[in-house]
Design an enzyme around this catalytic site. Structure first.
Site, PDB file in Angstrom:
ATOM      1  N   PHE A  88       0.182   7.654  74.718  1.00  0.00           N
ATOM      2  CA  PHE A  88       1.077   6.991  73.766  1.00  0.00           C
ATOM      3  C   PHE A  88       2.546   7.022  74.205  1.00  0.00           C
ATOM      4  O   PHE A  88       3.426   6.571  73.469  1.00  0.00           O
ATOM      5  CB  PHE A  88       0.937   7.626  72.373  1.00  0.00           C
ATOM      6  CG  PHE A  88       1.201   9.121  72.343  1.00  0.00           C
ATOM      7  CD1 PHE A  88       2.492   9.627  72.259  1.00  0.00           C
ATOM      8  CD2 PHE A  88       0.145  10.018  72.399  1.00  0.00           C
ATOM      9  CE1 PHE A  88       2.741  10.990  72.235  1.00  0.00           C
ATOM     10  CE2 PHE A  88       0.377  11.395  72.367  1.00  0.00           C
ATOM     11  CZ  PHE A  88       1.680  11.871  72.291  1.00  0.00           C
ATOM     12  N   ARG A 116      10.699  22.810  60.880  1.00  0.00           N
ATOM     13  CA  ARG A 116       9.366  22.307  61.250  1.00  0.00           C
ATOM     14  C   ARG A 116       8.448  22.313  60.028  1.00  0.00           C
ATOM     15  O   ARG A 116       7.654  21.406  59.831  1.00  0.00           O
ATOM     16  CB  ARG A 116       8.742  23.173  62.362  1.00  0.00           C
ATOM     17  CG  ARG A 116       9.374  23.005  63.724  1.00  0.00           C
ATOM     18  CD  ARG A 116       9.086  21.669  64.362  1.00  0.00           C
ATOM     19  NE  ARG A 116       7.711  21.496  64.775  1.00  0.00           N
ATOM     20  CZ  ARG A 116       7.300  20.488  65.553  1.00  0.00           C
ATOM     21  NH1 ARG A 116       8.166  19.577  65.993  1.00  0.00           N
ATOM     22  NH2 ARG A 116       6.041  20.368  65.875  1.00  0.00           N
ATOM     23  N   THR A 122       2.688  16.817  62.856  1.00  0.00           N
ATOM     24  CA  THR A 122       2.952  15.587  63.601  1.00  0.00           C
ATOM     25  C   THR A 122       2.218  14.396  62.988  1.00  0.00           C
ATOM     26  O   THR A 122       2.782  13.305  62.835  1.00  0.00           O
ATOM     27  CB  THR A 122       2.510  15.766  65.071  1.00  0.00           C
ATOM     28  OG1 THR A 122       3.148  16.923  65.596  1.00  0.00           O
ATOM     29  CG2 THR A 122       2.857  14.556  65.900  1.00  0.00           C
ATOM     30  N   ARG A 133       7.268  14.355  56.262  1.00  0.00           N
ATOM     31  CA  ARG A 133       6.228  13.431  56.739  1.00  0.00           C
ATOM     32  C   ARG A 133       5.148  13.227  55.678  1.00  0.00           C
ATOM     33  O   ARG A 133       4.635  12.117  55.511  1.00  0.00           O
ATOM     34  CB  ARG A 133       5.631  13.958  58.049  1.00  0.00           C
ATOM     35  CG  ARG A 133       6.585  13.775  59.233  1.00  0.00           C
ATOM     36  CD  ARG A 133       6.116  14.532  60.461  1.00  0.00           C
ATOM     37  NE  ARG A 133       6.911  14.223  61.649  1.00  0.00           N
ATOM     38  CZ  ARG A 133       6.883  14.946  62.765  1.00  0.00           C
ATOM     39  NH1 ARG A 133       6.124  16.021  62.853  1.00  0.00           N
ATOM     40  NH2 ARG A 133       7.629  14.600  63.801  1.00  0.00           N
ATOM     41  N   ASN A 143       6.228   8.500  62.147  1.00  0.00           N
ATOM     42  CA  ASN A 143       6.315   9.680  61.290  1.00  0.00           C
ATOM     43  C   ASN A 143       7.740  10.088  60.913  1.00  0.00           C
ATOM     44  O   ASN A 143       8.019  11.240  60.581  1.00  0.00           O
ATOM     45  CB  ASN A 143       5.518  10.848  61.898  1.00  0.00           C
ATOM     46  CG  ASN A 143       6.018  11.214  63.285  1.00  0.00           C
ATOM     47  OD1 ASN A 143       7.031  10.679  63.757  1.00  0.00           O
ATOM     48  ND2 ASN A 143       5.327  12.120  63.932  1.00  0.00           N
ATOM     49  N   HIS A 146      12.193  13.618  63.534  1.00  0.00           N
ATOM     50  CA  HIS A 146      11.973  14.560  64.634  1.00  0.00           C
ATOM     51  C   HIS A 146      12.605  15.898  64.287  1.00  0.00           C
ATOM     52  O   HIS A 146      13.682  15.935  63.691  1.00  0.00           O
ATOM     53  CB  HIS A 146      12.610  14.034  65.938  1.00  0.00           C
ATOM     54  CG  HIS A 146      12.674  15.102  66.998  1.00  0.00           C
ATOM     55  ND1 HIS A 146      11.588  15.409  67.798  1.00  0.00           N
ATOM     56  CD2 HIS A 146      13.668  15.971  67.346  1.00  0.00           C
ATOM     57  CE1 HIS A 146      11.927  16.408  68.613  1.00  0.00           C
ATOM     58  NE2 HIS A 146      13.179  16.764  68.360  1.00  0.00           N
ATOM     59  N   GLU A 157      17.530  20.093  73.602  1.00  0.00           N
ATOM     60  CA  GLU A 157      17.691  18.803  72.920  1.00  0.00           C
ATOM     61  C   GLU A 157      19.125  18.625  72.410  1.00  0.00           C
ATOM     62  O   GLU A 157      19.688  17.532  72.481  1.00  0.00           O
ATOM     63  CB  GLU A 157      16.694  18.709  71.760  1.00  0.00           C
ATOM     64  CG  GLU A 157      15.251  18.595  72.256  1.00  0.00           C
ATOM     65  CD  GLU A 157      14.231  18.628  71.117  1.00  0.00           C
ATOM     66  OE1 GLU A 157      14.636  18.712  69.939  1.00  0.00           O
ATOM     67  OE2 GLU A 157      13.025  18.560  71.413  1.00  0.00           O
TER      68      GLU A 157
HETATM   69  N1  UDP Z   1       3.018  10.714  68.761  1.00  0.00           N
HETATM   70  C1  UDP Z   1       2.260   9.555  68.716  1.00  0.00           C
HETATM   71  N2  UDP Z   1       0.889   9.664  68.801  1.00  0.00           N
HETATM   72  C2  UDP Z   1       0.260  10.860  68.934  1.00  0.00           C
HETATM   73  C3  UDP Z   1       1.047  12.027  68.991  1.00  0.00           C
HETATM   74  C4  UDP Z   1       2.421  11.919  68.908  1.00  0.00           C
HETATM   75  O1  UDP Z   1       2.784   8.454  68.582  1.00  0.00           O
HETATM   76  O2  UDP Z   1      -0.975  10.896  68.991  1.00  0.00           O
HETATM   77  C5  UDP Z   1       4.483  10.596  68.668  1.00  0.00           C
HETATM   78  C6  UDP Z   1       4.987  10.970  67.276  1.00  0.00           C
HETATM   79  O3  UDP Z   1       6.102  10.138  66.977  1.00  0.00           O
HETATM   80  C7  UDP Z   1       5.448  12.414  67.489  1.00  0.00           C
HETATM   81  C8  UDP Z   1       6.024  12.303  68.896  1.00  0.00           C
HETATM   82  O4  UDP Z   1       5.100  11.479  69.581  1.00  0.00           O
HETATM   83  O5  UDP Z   1       6.378  12.815  66.520  1.00  0.00           O
HETATM   84  C9  UDP Z   1       6.195  13.612  69.617  1.00  0.00           C
HETATM   85  O6  UDP Z   1       4.965  14.289  69.647  1.00  0.00           O
HETATM   86  P1  UDP Z   1       4.905  15.863  69.412  1.00  0.00           P
HETATM   87  O7  UDP Z   1       3.532  16.312  69.738  1.00  0.00           O
HETATM   88  O8  UDP Z   1       6.037  16.519  70.100  1.00  0.00           O
HETATM   89  O9  UDP Z   1       5.068  15.962  67.811  1.00  0.00           O
HETATM   90  P2  UDP Z   1       6.301  16.457  66.913  1.00  0.00           P
HETATM   91  O10 UDP Z   1       6.965  17.594  67.633  1.00  0.00           O
HETATM   92  O11 UDP Z   1       7.200  15.283  66.697  1.00  0.00           O
HETATM   93  O12 UDP Z   1       5.647  16.915  65.626  1.00  0.00           O
HETATM   94 MG    MG Z   2       7.649  17.736  69.572  1.00  0.00          MG
END
Ligand code: UDP
Ligand code: MG
Length: 181
Positions: A88, A116, A122, A133, A143, A146, A157
């Site tokens: 993705f 978090r 996520t 979320r 979602n 961030h 970051e």
């Molecule tokens: N994401 C996505 N598809 C997935 C997993 C993640 O589009 O199957 C996107 C989503 O926007 C997510 C971002 O990639 O917030 C970053 O992924 P991460 O695993 O770091 O999740 P986060 O830290 O944002 O919870």
């Molecule tokens: Mg992340």
């Protein structure tokens, strides 16, 4: 009254009488933990910026940096570098650069872990009601927000998105009521 006066007098709430944001050797407030929070393009388009900021304010965190940017693929590739091999990844970059994002740095006790939790899993399908979320989104690819996932990640970051001069080190007058100092 005497107690309140001595607290505010000695702990920085008279900040207008001295240069704003300088703590001048007061050991009671070391710089606290910081994290990077961003309202993603879907959150901005859906006019959720105010509600998301409000959650961090009302929890008791302090805003120390804020900007709206149209993020380039360059900065997003670095920001999401660890996900480079994921299927993705390209669509994530397209989504994240589809409109402005509002990027913020929030400071406070345990802010990385707490935020978090406030943001939720996520995949919004797994995020409980009450999380950002869980309240505002339904699909993993949209979602809304961030949040850095560790103190080390947060540091990287924050450096990536903000020059140090754009982060303000200021005394927030309610701090003696939100943490034990
Ligand atoms: N994401 C996505 N598809 C997935 C997993 C993640 O589009 O199957 C996107 C989503 O926007 C997510 C971002 O990639 O917030 C970053 O992924 P991460 O695993 O770091 O999740 P986060 O830290 O944002 O919870
Ligand atoms: Mg992340």
């Amino acid at each position: 009254f005497l107690t309140v006066y001595s607290l505010s007098g000695s702990r920085g709430c008279r900040s207008l009488s001295r240069p704003l944001g300088r703590r001048q050797g007061m050991p009671w407030t070391g710089r606290q933990e910081r994290t990077l929070i961003a309202v993603k393009p879907d959150g901005v388009q859906r006019r959720l910026v105010g509600q998301i900021i409000q959650r961090f304010e009302q929890r008791g965190f302090k805003l120390v940096g804020l900007k709206m940017v149209q993020a380039s693929h360059g900065i997003l590739s670095e920001h999401y570098g660890e996900l480079r091999t994921k299927p993705f990844f390209q669509s994530l970059l397209t989504y994240m650069s589809s409109g402005p994002v509002v990027v913020m740095v929030w400071e406070g006790h345990n802010v990385v872990q707490a935020s978090r939790k406030m943001v939720g899993q996520t995949n919004p399908a797994e995020a409980p009601a009450g999380t950002i979320r869980g309240d505002f989104s339904v699909h993993v690819s949209r979602n809304v927000v961030h949040a850095s996932d560790s103190q080390e990640g947060a540091q990287k970051e924050i450096q990536l998105w903000f020059p140090a001069k754009d982060l303000l080190d200021w005394d927030c007058c309610d701090q003696i009521y939100t943490i034990e100092v």
